[in-house]
Design a protein around this motif. Sequence first.
Motif, mmCIF file in Angstrom:
data_model
loop_
_atom_site.group_PDB
_atom_site.id
_atom_site.type_symbol
_atom_site.label_atom_id
_atom_site.label_comp_id
_atom_site.label_asym_id
_atom_site.label_seq_id
_atom_site.Cartn_x
_atom_site.Cartn_y
_atom_site.Cartn_z
ATOM 1 N N ARG A 721 0.830 -1.205 0.000
ATOM 2 C CA ARG A 721 0.000 0.000 0.000
ATOM 3 C C ARG A 721 0.870 1.263 0.000
ATOM 4 N N ASN A 722 1.913 1.280 0.795
ATOM 5 C CA ASN A 722 2.788 2.454 0.864
ATOM 6 C C ASN A 722 3.588 2.645 -0.421
ATOM 7 N N TYR A 726 1.844 -1.627 -6.772
ATOM 8 C CA TYR A 726 1.377 -3.004 -6.868
ATOM 9 C C TYR A 726 -0.080 -3.081 -6.418
ATOM 10 N N TRP A 727 -0.771 -4.166 -6.828
ATOM 11 C CA TRP A 727 -2.131 -4.406 -6.372
ATOM 12 C C TRP A 727 -2.197 -5.760 -5.681
ATOM 13 N N VAL A 728 -3.203 -5.934 -4.807
ATOM 14 C CA VAL A 728 -3.431 -7.202 -4.110
ATOM 15 C C VAL A 728 -4.898 -7.575 -4.261
ATOM 16 N N THR A 729 -5.155 -8.772 -4.771
ATOM 17 C CA THR A 729 -6.527 -9.267 -4.905
ATOM 18 C C THR A 729 -6.545 -10.733 -4.511
ATOM 19 N N GLY A 734 0.157 -8.251 -7.974
ATOM 20 C CA GLY A 734 0.598 -7.922 -9.324
ATOM 21 C C GLY A 734 1.108 -6.500 -9.400
ATOM 22 N N ARG A 735 1.792 -6.179 -10.501
ATOM 23 C CA ARG A 735 2.335 -4.833 -10.683
ATOM 24 C C ARG A 735 1.338 -3.987 -11.465
ATOM 25 N N LYS A 736 1.115 -2.775 -10.982
ATOM 26 C CA LYS A 736 0.231 -1.862 -11.685
ATOM 27 C C LYS A 736 0.901 -1.376 -12.966
ATOM 28 N N PRO A 737 0.103 -1.142 -14.035
ATOM 29 C CA PRO A 737 0.708 -0.624 -15.274
ATOM 30 C C PRO A 737 1.255 0.783 -15.061
#
Length: 738
Positions: A721-722, A726-729, A734-737
């Motif tokens: 988050r900091n 990246y995203w978490v689901t 995964g890595r954000k574009p």
Amino acid sequence: MEHKLNLLELLDYINPSMLNYQEWLNVGMALKHEGYTASDWEDWSKRDGTRYKPGECFRKWTSFEGNGITGATITQFAKDYGWKPKQYSESRELDWNDEINDQDDYIVIDKNWIEGKEISEPSNWNPVKELTTYLETLFEAAENVGYVTSTWQTDEGKYLPTKGNWDRTAGELIQLLNQSNGDIGSVLGDYNPEAGAWIRFNPLDGKGVKNDNVSEFKYALVESDTMDLEKQNAIMRELELPIATLVFSGKKSIHAIVKVDAANYDEYRKRVDYLYDVCKKNGLNIDSQNRNPSRLSRMPGVERDGKKQFIIDTNIGKPNWEEWNEWIEGINDDLPDPESLTDYWDNMPELAPPLIKGLLRQGHKMLMAGPSKAGKSFALIELSIAIAEGDKWLSWDCTKGKVLYVNLELDRASALHRFKDVYTELGLQPNNINNIDIWNLRGKSVPMDKLAPKLIRRAMKNNYIAVIIDPIYKVLTGDENSADQMAHFTNQFDKIATELGSSVIYCHHHSKGTQGGKKSTDRASGSGVFARDPDALIDLIELDLTEELLKQQEGNAANALYVKAVQEANYDYFDENVGLDDQQSVSQMNNHAKLVLSKEALDKVEKEINQEVKSVRIRSAWRVEGTLREYPKFSPVNMWFQYPVHKVDNAGILKDIQPDSEQPAWKKNFPKKKSSNERKKEQNESLEVAYESCTIEGNVTLESLSEFMGVTPKTVRNRIRNHGGYWVTNGEVGRKPD
């Protein structure tokens, strides 16, 4: 919850490793019955390093119901291990173990004489500005904010808040508020103007609003609803509280959001207890139910029953907790008045006599720091002997006198044997062993703030000129990375030195494991207070011995034995045939020995040579450096440690050998703490490396990142988050574009 006795203080007297399983369970049951937490039980249980299992306390806690075991169980255990109730009479003298509760401590102001300070509503009411100022003052942009605008009503008609929201960041809220055209409700949800609205002052993890969801323990709430508003305002300011925001609740109280900047929940509790105690002693009748870090406070920028909730002020009082704490501690003291230098210019007082000449004066403090294999305990035993005999310690002469060696690590027999072994290896006659007292406390040690008065009481009549405490990690109180807690810890050494008039010499380890890519010898354990507190800081740094130097030392040892044997066997032959060049060659001396010595004598010499070669290989080389407060800086002292003693390298063999870092020893072992930006950058880089490494095995999960980084999944989630990239689901990362 108020307790007649603080059971957590009583637990300091009870060693969990001394209890059987059922007794350990009884302590947990008693704590739960008296309203304490599972964390309290677990923190105490950690002291039993052999049987402690992480999480076990929390699993058993839920089953403790209706068992009938109360806090009296803990009280009795504490009595069994030496605690005595504070029941004084006027005719009873205080014992060294007694604590004096001075009701005048920390009193800064007299509320009866203080004038009230008026509170004025803002002339230009701007709800968005009120709330954004609050958010900008208390939160970082990426931190989650908890707030409540919806309420429910009790049967008595009182409005109470719901759990509210907790999954939006301060940055997001500020942006939306600035785009809201002054309509706060469009961002937060409409609130009931009869009830007002609330906000949580500490950042959350985005998962809930309990204490466990607080991600940073930055602030505490100080509120009083039983005093005149102007009086509250004046007392808070006179107390110089490190207030981040001061908010009018819209009714009969002021909400002061005070900076406490605690490292963890345990430190937060201690600081809030201290804060509330100071406030109460200075006439601020605060609501003690506001202690928890997830507490709601009144939200500025809304109305409540026809009155505005607004910010009175921001960033007033002392700039941070440390400065405020130091100021409070210094208010009520028994310190002497300042003296004029003119009165003493021509009649200076005598300096304290030296204990270790050129290094340490009597009545002053010295810290020896180094890694475990440096033989620090042996060095301190050598120092004890040098003081007792009035002999030399390493390169320094010592004043003769009595010394108390406080042994916290070795069993009694081993400690006594070590002293005799070191005497023997040093070649000293035990003429003054009556000058050495050993206090063996392995398995019986208590925290330093409780040990100090016991030590002073036992040592008062013995006229010690030195007290040596080895090692201090056995008696540490508090978090060794906390500057204020370690300052309190090291203050105990000042008490000992002042009461006894003796020097206090203590030993501490370098930290274990790698830190920031450096070896364990690069950093000393704990707070920088350890570097600043002593009058003399002695640091041991290992020198890297080259193979060439080791072989040279082996050759020198062999040649010395050959030369001695040939001389003793046939001095005339030696005088006529063995030149200086021969004495530097192992092969030449071996040839001479074969010509002069019998087979039995030659075998004996070669056996001695093999033993000397082994001793060369197992000894280590060290450099002693340090910083001194009372004396000029000394040149580094190089020495060998060959069990069980250190021997100074008077031949200069080690002078050109460099340690494993070019940094100065004191800086290497007591590094400057990283800033929050540096720590964040380091954490982001660590996350990126972990993510790239985990992609090799396919999809990246929280669990795989947690295992790779050696931290909990919760910590990984916070760092993701900091980081923001990246995203978490559903546990997948995964890595954000871009």
